[in-house]
Write a protein that holds these residues in place. Sequence first.
Motif, PDB file in Angstrom:
ATOM      1  N   PRO A  47      -5.192   6.282   1.525  1.00  0.00           N
ATOM      2  CA  PRO A  47      -5.677   4.957   1.922  1.00  0.00           C
ATOM      3  C   PRO A  47      -4.611   4.213   2.713  1.00  0.00           C
ATOM      4  CG  PRO A  47      -5.060   4.937  -0.388  1.00  0.00           C
ATOM      5  CD  PRO A  47      -4.961   6.367   0.059  1.00  0.00           C
ATOM      6  N   LYS A  60       2.459   0.233  -3.834  1.00  0.00           N
ATOM      7  CA  LYS A  60       1.108   0.766  -4.095  1.00  0.00           C
ATOM      8  C   LYS A  60       0.264  -0.129  -5.017  1.00  0.00           C
ATOM      9  CE  LYS A  60       2.562   5.581  -3.507  1.00  0.00           C
ATOM     10  NZ  LYS A  60       2.033   5.717  -2.153  1.00  0.00           N
ATOM     11  N   VAL A  62      -3.346  -0.737  -3.741  1.00  0.00           N
ATOM     12  CA  VAL A  62      -4.279   0.350  -4.023  1.00  0.00           C
ATOM     13  C   VAL A  62      -4.815   0.209  -5.439  1.00  0.00           C
ATOM     14  CG1 VAL A  62      -4.550   2.865  -4.204  1.00  0.00           C
ATOM     15  CG2 VAL A  62      -3.098   1.887  -2.407  1.00  0.00           C
ATOM     16  N   VAL A 117       0.832  -1.210   0.000  1.00  0.00           N
ATOM     17  CA  VAL A 117       0.000   0.000   0.000  1.00  0.00           C
ATOM     18  C   VAL A 117       0.867   1.260   0.000  1.00  0.00           C
ATOM     19  CG1 VAL A 117      -1.689   1.367   1.310  1.00  0.00           C
ATOM     20  CG2 VAL A 117      -1.983  -1.105   1.086  1.00  0.00           C
ATOM     21  N   GLY A 133      -8.245   6.558  -2.820  1.00  0.00           N
ATOM     22  CA  GLY A 133      -7.007   7.284  -3.023  1.00  0.00           C
ATOM     23  C   GLY A 133      -7.127   8.781  -2.909  1.00  0.00           C
TER      24      GLY A 133
END
Length: 293
Positions: free
Chosen positions: A268, A172, A175, A168, A206
Amino acid sequence: MNKRTIFPQVTSIVLFVLSSVFAIYLASIALSIKVVSPPRSTTTGIYYIFYYIVAALLFTFLLLFLGRRYRLNFLRWLFIAMIALVVFYVFNYLGLVIADTYEQYYAIIIAAPVITVVSLVVYGRWFVVDIAGFFLCAGLAFVLGVLLGLWAAAIFLAIFAIYDYISVYRTKHMVGLAKMALDLDLPMLFVIPSEPMSGEVKIDIGEEGRDQGAMALGFGDIAFPGIMVVASWVYGHGIHHGLPFALFPIAGGVAGMLYLMFGDVKKPAPGLPFINTGVILGALLSYLIFVVL
């Protein structure tokens, strides 16, 4: 903080608690009829952790590759089939306590996954997906919770917490997976609206600080902590302390969720580092109090 603001957070916590309790109930059925045996030691299943992690990584990257390049519709059917399989497995055990005859039992275990598939395909609104996700999370927590010993489960969750943090905040890609799930309408996220009676909801992952009207929570954020809860309960049940060995991890998970949702956490955010840490600490505390001391 008004009711509209906290409804998704409260609902998420209730989902985690109810899913964990339901998974324990399934485990109690399985152990009582001796369909499964409790782990022989606290490290039972530790050798399988590597295979689980490799399978999860391969599945995630394959899903991202196919979803981004080809936007294949079969991915939604794949997830629906996976949910139906777990629902079938769950109702195999529920049917044993619900049905009075063999006919009722077979009707239950056949009807449950069929109703799940039809509901997701024909009327796949957010609450239908959330209900299906509840059974999926409880089923996965039940299965892995009775297969892994206490410390094996703790190691399993710790590794996935680290992976979730990296995926995350660093790479990423998690996400991106969440965005793809919403874009392709894949049933792999709990979507909880800010207002209880909301019909259609829209969320854009996001965009921090934006009132999105809903909150998304991955199925894994409920299922993985539930594994620790079940593994802890199974261990505690074997030494006649099942209740505290279940309550302490649940309380730790709730504390982790509260910090995740209301603490100073960049959104997030990965859920597992916070929730998994809570349930692991809860299990360790119960072990310290009822075994070591």
